[in-house]
Design an enzyme around this catalytic site. Sequence first.
Site, PDB file in Angstrom:
ATOM      1  N   ARG A  37       6.243   7.237  -9.865  1.00 58.21           N
ATOM      2  CA  ARG A  37       7.328   6.256  -9.996  1.00 58.21           C
ATOM      3  C   ARG A  37       8.019   6.317 -11.364  1.00 58.21           C
ATOM      4  O   ARG A  37       9.196   6.012 -11.465  1.00 58.21           O
ATOM      5  CB  ARG A  37       6.785   4.850  -9.755  1.00 58.21           C
ATOM      6  CG  ARG A  37       6.657   4.529  -8.272  1.00 58.21           C
ATOM      7  CD  ARG A  37       6.108   3.149  -8.069  1.00 58.21           C
ATOM      8  NE  ARG A  37       6.331   2.676  -6.707  1.00 58.21           N
ATOM      9  CZ  ARG A  37       5.864   1.525  -6.251  1.00 58.21           C
ATOM     10  NH1 ARG A  37       5.151   0.742  -7.042  1.00 58.21           N
ATOM     11  NH2 ARG A  37       6.116   1.145  -5.010  1.00 58.21           N
ATOM     12  N   LYS A 178      -2.485  -2.293   7.415  1.00 60.18           N
ATOM     13  CA  LYS A 178      -1.695  -3.533   7.319  1.00 60.18           C
ATOM     14  C   LYS A 178      -0.880  -3.747   8.583  1.00 60.18           C
ATOM     15  O   LYS A 178       0.354  -3.636   8.599  1.00 60.18           O
ATOM     16  CB  LYS A 178      -0.784  -3.474   6.100  1.00 60.18           C
ATOM     17  CG  LYS A 178      -1.541  -3.447   4.782  1.00 60.18           C
ATOM     18  CD  LYS A 178      -0.559  -3.362   3.631  1.00 60.18           C
ATOM     19  CE  LYS A 178      -1.256  -3.151   2.309  1.00 60.18           C
ATOM     20  NZ  LYS A 178      -0.314  -2.736   1.254  1.00 60.18           N
ATOM     21  N   GLY A 306       2.547   3.559   0.483  1.00 62.86           N
ATOM     22  CA  GLY A 306       1.665   4.085  -0.560  1.00 62.86           C
ATOM     23  C   GLY A 306       0.626   5.071  -0.074  1.00 62.86           C
ATOM     24  O   GLY A 306       0.462   6.144  -0.665  1.00 62.86           O
ATOM     25  N   GLY A 329       6.552  -1.716   0.806  1.00 64.19           N
ATOM     26  CA  GLY A 329       7.145  -2.875   1.470  1.00 64.19           C
ATOM     27  C   GLY A 329       8.666  -2.817   1.521  1.00 64.19           C
ATOM     28  O   GLY A 329       9.284  -3.219   2.515  1.00 64.19           O
TER      29      GLY A 329
END
Length: 353
Positions: A37, A178, A306, A329
């Site tokens: 990042r 998730k 991720g 997200g």
Amino acid sequence: MRLPRSVETADVAGKRVLVRADMNVPLEDGHVADDTRIRAAIPTLRLLLDRGAAAVTVCSHLGRPKTEEDRARYAMAPVEARLRELVPDERVRVLENTRFHPGETKNDEGYARELADGNDLYVNDAFGSAHRAHSSTEAVAHLLPAYAGLLLLAELEHLGRLLGEVERPFVLIAGGAKVEDKLAVLEHLGGRADTVLIGGKMAEQVRVENPLSFPVELPSDIVAASSFAADADTRVVSVDAVPEGWLGLDIGPATAAAFGEHIVSARTIFWNGPMGVFEWDAFAAGTRAVAEAVARADAYSVVGGGDSVRAIQELGLADRVSWVSTGGGASLELLEGKELPGVAAIPAVGRNG
Ligand code: 3PG
Ligand code: MG
């Protein structure tokens, strides 16, 4: 999709620029464990420096600090050190973790004023945080002339291609743990895909009760484990023959082969979520097979989230997919069809005032 105006259209010479980047990177022993990042933010920083910005002040959140101890654990010092190695320029300054200020996550205007103070322009390049309406991603954009950074724009462009007309077959691969977060995205995108492949924990849930309005392909065999452990006993079994008390921790070889066939003949691919607990060797084969098939396919392929990104990086296949998203997200919310607050706060293309 409404596109925010680009930093490339800003007159930055001699200006003091506040840049919001997403430098929320994993740390290990006080060092940056993965600088993806940080590196992703460099093109925008370079552009500003090359075009003569007088000062470039970078801000980001890091982790989710809550306690006093967290202030040491999530200090920006290691991130700043890494950025200085990559961009050694005296005009660059890195602010302390935005989340150390209690106003940040409340989108507090007072904190946004502090951030804006002394700057002439604001550039948001933090795609990974664009789904958050926080002082440094939203409120501040109303206090200074605001522009989108190059990474933010590239993410919108690449992910946006999945929302428009796509080349077919369009294969969507979903996995990971998730499940609740992801079902809404699946519902939005999956109906437009020709084939939806589901592995990982998500498959178990969908098998019990499929809340989706379209057919999906689920694993036929799995790698079962005697316990949730890296060195558990393992056995490849059909999904309806899991021994009592055992857990499914990866898709099996027949499923990997079947999924692979769909994937290699796709022309458009979106992959989010691993097929199993790939961090453990015994349960990595399914995710590896999917990653290799995605890399092999002659398709427009996007990998987001991720864990799947980590898998594709660790396998050394990142340069063989069309786009590896820095957003988790944020990518999912964008693909759900939501407008991201950090993007909405920037004036649209064509408005340079
Ligand atoms: C991320 O890592 O997903 C982004 O940096 C956003 O972080 P957050 O989920 O803590 O807001
Ligand atoms: Mg997150």
